[in-house]
Design an enzyme around this catalytic site. Structure first.
Site, mmCIF file in Angstrom:
data_model
loop_
_atom_site.group_PDB
_atom_site.id
_atom_site.type_symbol
_atom_site.label_atom_id
_atom_site.label_comp_id
_atom_site.label_asym_id
_atom_site.label_seq_id
_atom_site.Cartn_x
_atom_site.Cartn_y
_atom_site.Cartn_z
ATOM 1 N N ARG A 34 0.830 -1.273 -0.080
ATOM 2 C CA ARG A 34 0.012 0.126 0.042
ATOM 3 C C ARG A 34 0.720 1.188 -0.054
ATOM 4 O O ARG A 34 0.272 2.517 -0.089
ATOM 5 C CB ARG A 34 -0.946 0.161 1.206
ATOM 6 C CG ARG A 34 -1.833 -1.290 1.250
ATOM 7 C CD ARG A 34 -2.702 -1.264 2.541
ATOM 8 N NE ARG A 34 -3.455 -2.435 2.635
ATOM 9 C CZ ARG A 34 -2.838 -3.721 3.010
ATOM 10 N NH1 ARG A 34 -1.277 -3.696 3.515
ATOM 11 N NH2 ARG A 34 -3.509 -4.759 3.091
ATOM 12 N N GLN A 99 5.202 -14.788 3.539
ATOM 13 C CA GLN A 99 3.878 -14.649 2.499
ATOM 14 C C GLN A 99 4.553 -13.467 1.260
ATOM 15 O O GLN A 99 3.915 -13.282 0.360
ATOM 16 C CB GLN A 99 2.745 -13.436 3.198
ATOM 17 C CG GLN A 99 2.085 -14.092 4.509
ATOM 18 C CD GLN A 99 1.307 -13.034 5.142
ATOM 19 O OE1 GLN A 99 1.856 -12.211 5.716
ATOM 20 N NE2 GLN A 99 0.221 -13.007 4.789
ATOM 21 N N HIS A 119 2.941 -17.595 -1.141
ATOM 22 C CA HIS A 119 2.739 -16.960 -2.471
ATOM 23 C C HIS A 119 3.395 -16.864 -3.505
ATOM 24 O O HIS A 119 3.389 -16.147 -4.222
ATOM 25 C CB HIS A 119 2.178 -15.440 -2.065
ATOM 26 C CG HIS A 119 1.289 -15.402 -0.657
ATOM 27 N ND1 HIS A 119 1.132 -14.143 -0.163
ATOM 28 C CD2 HIS A 119 0.240 -16.252 -0.538
ATOM 29 C CE1 HIS A 119 0.088 -14.498 0.706
ATOM 30 N NE2 HIS A 119 -0.481 -15.648 0.684
#
Ligand SMILES: [Zn+2]
Length: 250
Positions: A34, A99, A119
């Site tokens: 983000r 992750q 991931h």
């Protein structure tokens, strides 16, 4: 629980599991998903279904991944990545679940046998049809906008960065190993994950239920802080620079 007490428990354990998220890599210069100005605000991630269905979506995938590839050439592992390697060297590491798709744990030296990349990874490109692996450099140096998106030289299938895209199923074997380690952990240490994405956030709960001591090191509060035995809300580099000397004593 205080850091001293945690360090004493940690020193004795032979079944430590680390679980890492984006926070461990921000200190290497990998922007958080983000973060403003990061590649992820410039290029939207492409849904797996769209990737399969449309050349325009595949172009967007390769634009994003090429920008990520250029960024990843410049980033280096940091104290957090290296500290976890030391646990493996001392025979204390049951496993490391991450992750992250930046490959920094592997670059720091964590072995394949101890690592689950939940991931996937951006450090590899694979053929979606036959699974053939390709070195990213070979693919990214050749491809640029205006060319057809890369395909496999063996079977003609679509190539794709080996990360797990939104809408793509989680790797079964990776999930199973992460589950096993979580069940067997004596200490389960979360580093730099907000624990808001499933199924990742279920592993600390599995560990805690199995009797593990749960430690959460993250800048911001997480939904699992209430069940943690020790919570540390300062920079990850600071955590390891305080912890490691305590581990070395006596
Ligand atoms: Zn192929």
């Amino acid at each position: 629980m205080e850091l001293n007490e945690f360090a004493a428990r940690l020193k004795k354990s032979r079944a430590v599991v680390f679980f890492t998220g984006a926070g461990i890599s921000t200190e290497s210069g990998v922007p958080d998903f983000r973060s403003p100005g990061g590649v992820w605000t410039k290029y939207q991630p492409v849904l797996f279904q769209d990737f399969l269905a449309s050349e325009a979506a595949r172009v967007r995938h390769w634009q994003l991944k090429k920008a990520t590839y250029e960024l990843f050439k410049t980033v280096k592992a940091n104290i957090g990545h290296y500290a976890i390697c030391e646990f493996e060297q001392r025979g204390q590491l049951l496993g490391l679940i991450t992750q992250n798709i930046d490959g920094l744990h592997k670059l720091a030296g964590t072995s394949e046998a101890k690592l689950v990349e939940l991931h996937g990874t951006d450090r590899l490109v694979t053929c979606l049809k036959c699974g053939k692996p390709f070195q990213p450099a070979d693919v990214y140096e050749k491809w640029h906008e205006g060319l057809p998106t890369p395909t496999c030289d063996s079977c003609g299938g679509y190539l794709k960065s080996a990360n797990v895209s939104f809408g793509q199923s989680m790797p079964v074997e990776a999930m199973r190993r992460a589950q096993d380690w979580s069940e067997q952990a004596e200490l389960f240490i979360v580093i730099g994950s907000s624990l808001q994405v499933q199924p990742a956030a279920s592993f600390p709960v599995i560990a805690k239920r199995g009797g593990a001591l749960l430690v959460i090191v993250n800048r911001d509060p997480t939904p699992l802080d209430d069940i943690a035995d020790f919570v540390y809300r300062q920079p990850i580099g600071k955590f390891f620079s305080e912890l490691l000397p305590l581990m070395a004593d006596g």
